[in-house]
Design a protein around this motif. Sequence first.
Motif, mmCIF file in Angstrom:
data_model
loop_
_atom_site.group_PDB
_atom_site.id
_atom_site.type_symbol
_atom_site.label_atom_id
_atom_site.label_comp_id
_atom_site.label_asym_id
_atom_site.label_seq_id
_atom_site.Cartn_x
_atom_site.Cartn_y
_atom_site.Cartn_z
ATOM 1 N N PRO A 1 -27.726 -2.136 -18.024
ATOM 2 C CA PRO A 1 -26.802 -1.026 -17.755
ATOM 3 C C PRO A 1 -26.488 -0.800 -16.288
ATOM 4 O O PRO A 1 -25.500 -0.153 -15.955
ATOM 5 C CB PRO A 1 -27.537 0.182 -18.359
ATOM 6 C CG PRO A 1 -28.977 -0.200 -18.348
ATOM 7 C CD PRO A 1 -29.017 -1.675 -18.575
ATOM 8 N N GLU A 2 -27.290 -1.330 -15.373
ATOM 9 C CA GLU A 2 -27.041 -1.131 -13.947
ATOM 10 C C GLU A 2 -26.342 -2.349 -13.370
ATOM 11 O O GLU A 2 -26.310 -3.413 -13.983
ATOM 12 C CB GLU A 2 -28.379 -0.882 -13.234
ATOM 13 C CG GLU A 2 -29.435 -1.934 -13.552
ATOM 14 C CD GLU A 2 -30.842 -1.401 -13.348
ATOM 15 O OE1 GLU A 2 -31.060 -0.651 -12.383
ATOM 16 O OE2 GLU A 2 -31.715 -1.748 -14.152
ATOM 17 N N PRO A 3 -25.735 -2.235 -12.188
ATOM 18 C CA PRO A 3 -25.050 -3.386 -11.574
ATOM 19 C C PRO A 3 -26.028 -4.551 -11.392
ATOM 20 O O PRO A 3 -27.175 -4.348 -10.955
ATOM 21 C CB PRO A 3 -24.581 -2.843 -10.227
ATOM 22 C CG PRO A 3 -24.465 -1.370 -10.427
ATOM 23 C CD PRO A 3 -25.582 -1.013 -11.369
ATOM 24 N N PHE A 4 -25.608 -5.744 -11.727
ATOM 25 C CA PHE A 4 -26.509 -6.893 -11.619
ATOM 26 C C PHE A 4 -25.749 -8.179 -11.347
ATOM 27 O O PHE A 4 -24.545 -8.294 -11.589
ATOM 28 C CB PHE A 4 -27.345 -7.043 -12.897
ATOM 29 C CG PHE A 4 -26.575 -7.490 -14.116
ATOM 30 C CD1 PHE A 4 -26.614 -8.808 -14.554
ATOM 31 C CD2 PHE A 4 -25.814 -6.579 -14.844
ATOM 32 C CE1 PHE A 4 -25.920 -9.218 -15.691
ATOM 33 C CE2 PHE A 4 -25.113 -6.973 -15.973
ATOM 34 C CZ PHE A 4 -25.168 -8.294 -16.395
ATOM 35 N N VAL A 5 -26.486 -9.129 -10.816
ATOM 36 C CA VAL A 5 -25.997 -10.494 -10.647
ATOM 37 C C VAL A 5 -26.491 -11.293 -11.842
ATOM 38 O O VAL A 5 -27.701 -11.322 -12.121
ATOM 39 C CB VAL A 5 -26.507 -11.113 -9.326
ATOM 40 C CG1 VAL A 5 -26.203 -12.608 -9.284
ATOM 41 C CG2 VAL A 5 -25.861 -10.412 -8.133
ATOM 42 N N VAL A 6 -25.572 -11.906 -12.576
ATOM 43 C CA VAL A 6 -25.953 -12.694 -13.740
ATOM 44 C C VAL A 6 -26.238 -14.118 -13.288
ATOM 45 O O VAL A 6 -25.591 -14.644 -12.374
ATOM 46 C CB VAL A 6 -24.842 -12.666 -14.822
ATOM 47 C CG1 VAL A 6 -23.553 -13.267 -14.314
ATOM 48 C CG2 VAL A 6 -25.303 -13.380 -16.094
ATOM 49 N N THR A 7 -27.240 -14.730 -13.892
ATOM 50 C CA THR A 7 -27.625 -16.095 -13.529
ATOM 51 C C THR A 7 -27.539 -17.003 -14.753
ATOM 52 O O THR A 7 -27.844 -16.589 -15.873
ATOM 53 C CB THR A 7 -29.061 -16.139 -12.965
ATOM 54 O OG1 THR A 7 -30.004 -15.892 -14.016
ATOM 55 C CG2 THR A 7 -29.232 -15.101 -11.866
ATOM 56 N N PHE A 8 -27.123 -18.234 -14.498
ATOM 57 C CA PHE A 8 -27.041 -19.252 -15.553
ATOM 58 C C PHE A 8 -27.811 -20.477 -15.064
ATOM 59 O O PHE A 8 -27.442 -21.084 -14.053
ATOM 60 C CB PHE A 8 -25.587 -19.615 -15.846
ATOM 61 C CG PHE A 8 -24.742 -18.450 -16.263
ATOM 62 C CD1 PHE A 8 -24.770 -17.981 -17.568
ATOM 63 C CD2 PHE A 8 -23.937 -17.796 -15.337
ATOM 64 C CE1 PHE A 8 -23.996 -16.894 -17.950
ATOM 65 C CE2 PHE A 8 -23.155 -16.722 -15.708
ATOM 66 C CZ PHE A 8 -23.186 -16.256 -17.024
ATOM 67 N N THR A 9 -28.879 -20.827 -15.764
ATOM 68 C CA THR A 9 -29.746 -21.931 -15.349
ATOM 69 C C THR A 9 -29.709 -23.023 -16.409
ATOM 70 O O THR A 9 -29.896 -22.755 -17.596
ATOM 71 C CB THR A 9 -31.192 -21.440 -15.153
ATOM 72 O OG1 THR A 9 -31.184 -20.328 -14.257
ATOM 73 C CG2 THR A 9 -32.059 -22.552 -14.582
ATOM 74 N N ALA A 10 -29.458 -24.257 -15.958
ATOM 75 C CA ALA A 10 -29.293 -25.362 -16.916
ATOM 76 C C ALA A 10 -29.746 -26.673 -16.291
ATOM 77 O O ALA A 10 -29.811 -26.813 -15.063
ATOM 78 C CB ALA A 10 -27.837 -25.468 -17.347
ATOM 79 N N HIS A 11 -30.016 -27.620 -17.160
ATOM 80 C CA HIS A 11 -30.377 -28.975 -16.725
ATOM 81 C C HIS A 11 -29.108 -29.755 -16.414
ATOM 82 O O HIS A 11 -28.118 -29.653 -17.141
ATOM 83 C CB HIS A 11 -31.175 -29.682 -17.818
ATOM 84 C CG HIS A 11 -31.699 -31.020 -17.415
ATOM 85 N ND1 HIS A 11 -31.050 -32.196 -17.718
ATOM 86 C CD2 HIS A 11 -32.813 -31.364 -16.707
ATOM 87 C CE1 HIS A 11 -31.748 -33.210 -17.232
ATOM 88 N NE2 HIS A 11 -32.807 -32.736 -16.621
ATOM 89 N N LEU A 12 -29.139 -30.520 -15.329
ATOM 90 C CA LEU A 12 -27.973 -31.312 -14.939
ATOM 91 C C LEU A 12 -28.036 -32.717 -15.535
ATOM 92 O O LEU A 12 -29.124 -33.302 -15.637
ATOM 93 C CB LEU A 12 -27.885 -31.415 -13.420
ATOM 94 C CG LEU A 12 -27.431 -30.151 -12.687
ATOM 95 C CD1 LEU A 12 -27.499 -30.363 -11.178
ATOM 96 C CD2 LEU A 12 -26.022 -29.769 -13.105
ATOM 97 N N PRO A 13 -26.882 -33.279 -15.908
ATOM 98 C CA PRO A 13 -26.873 -34.632 -16.477
ATOM 99 C C PRO A 13 -27.060 -35.722 -15.426
ATOM 100 O O PRO A 13 -27.215 -36.886 -15.762
ATOM 101 C CB PRO A 13 -25.486 -34.726 -17.121
ATOM 102 C CG PRO A 13 -24.640 -33.783 -16.333
ATOM 103 C CD PRO A 13 -25.553 -32.647 -15.947
ATOM 104 N N PHE A 14 -27.013 -35.361 -14.148
ATOM 105 C CA PHE A 14 -27.207 -36.331 -13.066
ATOM 106 C C PHE A 14 -27.710 -35.573 -11.838
ATOM 107 O O PHE A 14 -27.470 -34.370 -11.691
ATOM 108 C CB PHE A 14 -25.893 -37.051 -12.721
ATOM 109 C CG PHE A 14 -24.736 -36.107 -12.509
ATOM 110 C CD1 PHE A 14 -24.550 -35.445 -11.300
ATOM 111 C CD2 PHE A 14 -23.831 -35.870 -13.530
ATOM 112 C CE1 PHE A 14 -23.488 -34.570 -11.111
ATOM 113 C CE2 PHE A 14 -22.768 -34.990 -13.357
ATOM 114 C CZ PHE A 14 -22.593 -34.337 -12.140
ATOM 115 N N PRO A 15 -28.439 -36.248 -10.937
ATOM 116 C CA PRO A 15 -28.910 -35.566 -9.724
ATOM 117 C C PRO A 15 -27.793 -35.453 -8.700
ATOM 118 O O PRO A 15 -26.998 -36.372 -8.522
ATOM 119 C CB PRO A 15 -30.028 -36.486 -9.230
ATOM 120 C CG PRO A 15 -29.661 -37.831 -9.737
ATOM 121 C CD PRO A 15 -28.958 -37.619 -11.054
ATOM 122 N N VAL A 16 -27.735 -34.302 -8.031
ATOM 123 C CA VAL A 16 -26.730 -34.078 -6.992
ATOM 124 C C VAL A 16 -27.291 -34.409 -5.617
ATOM 125 O O VAL A 16 -26.557 -34.756 -4.700
ATOM 126 C CB VAL A 16 -26.225 -32.622 -7.042
ATOM 127 C CG1 VAL A 16 -25.155 -32.374 -5.988
ATOM 128 C CG2 VAL A 16 -25.674 -32.300 -8.423
#
Length: 409
Positions: A17-32
């Motif tokens: 309910p309060e202001p927030f930064v949403v995060t999305f964490t995932a596995h990458l198909p290749f290294p950057v």
Amino acid sequence: MDNEASTSQLDLSALVPEPFVVTFTAHLPFPVGIPNEIGHIIHLMSAYKSSEATRQFGNMPFVNIRLYDSPTPGLPAWQEGTHAAIENLYKVRISGEQDERYGEDSLVAHDQWVTLETPHAPMEGEDEVKDRGYAFHRCLRVFNLFLHAAQLITKDVRIRSIMSQDLRPIVIIGALVKGKPWRMISSMYMHPETAAQSTMNQSQPFTEDELNQALYAIMKSKPYLTTASWRSRAQRALRQTGDAVDAIISFQIAAESLLFDTYRTILVDEGLSSTEIDHELSAEIPFKSLLTKKIPSKLGGQWDVKSEQSAVGFYWKNLYIIRNSIIHAGFQPHGGHAEAAQSAYSMLRDHLEARLIEKRKVYPRTVFARLGADALRERGALGAHMLALVEQFKNEPEPFYWPYDTAKR
């Protein structure tokens, strides 16, 4: 969020309910190749819709990109399951450690993850009502911009734009509230409707006879095999990898192959020799001429590319023109364009097949090559006359779709 997850119904604001930064964490198909301690904040040249979001997060929306790399010295020497496969096939247990690695002194395997962070507040141009996953789509769009820049800098051919399909099976959604630790909100299943590559695609195996027929068709260059291959590639790009560019270009190649194979087989039906057919096709017929002049002159019907309500007009606008825009103007399509391209291909194919059925007495070899006996029967086009011709075609010494001289008819 399309079919990415149930987050299309998930209201993140109701959960936090309060202001927030949403995060999305995932596995990458290749290294950057970005070290763990380095992050990249990309600011967007836009504004938040609400003044409250501006007060909380600043004037410029942003996406923060951080990566986690888990290196392991050496590369696996054995494919997982090798020992079990050999034992099952030959009843022999082979030596060698299943977790054996090679090149520990010079090679490193990288298992890399990414987390994308952005304020959960809509920007101008984002529709939070129709697209509750707007924050995820924003992050994915910005991350692809980052990947494009990384590829230009490193020249690493493995780095490419990614689709949501590349992040399967799940993305972890979290929230950062000022002054509080990160907390997990939900796990987001990515395209669970799409079968994994390791799942079987049918319950029953094909028969030896079906295999022999398929091999014979390949060896004898049966019409429409190239069409089927490119259509399969297009479907794979659309449903499995989410590559809109690949899907659209592949659908167009399938469409071109469909029409050229039809025209070639029509010439066989008209009794031209192999030399005459080769001469006709060696003239490098422009595709538009094939579509709007040569095929219509044989099959009749509506083939006006300017009539957007017609099958051919819809195809021209939603597949041919989009493909040209990709190739010649650098247009970047999204999934909606690929879905429209699939519909365009299907409408063109259905229109062509309907015209072939209408002309089946004139071009029986062509319609049989395209549809086969079962499909003709299902469409009510396998009457006594056509059935007799089909039996004749099956009993000819060489493939019925070859010119008369090479088939020795």
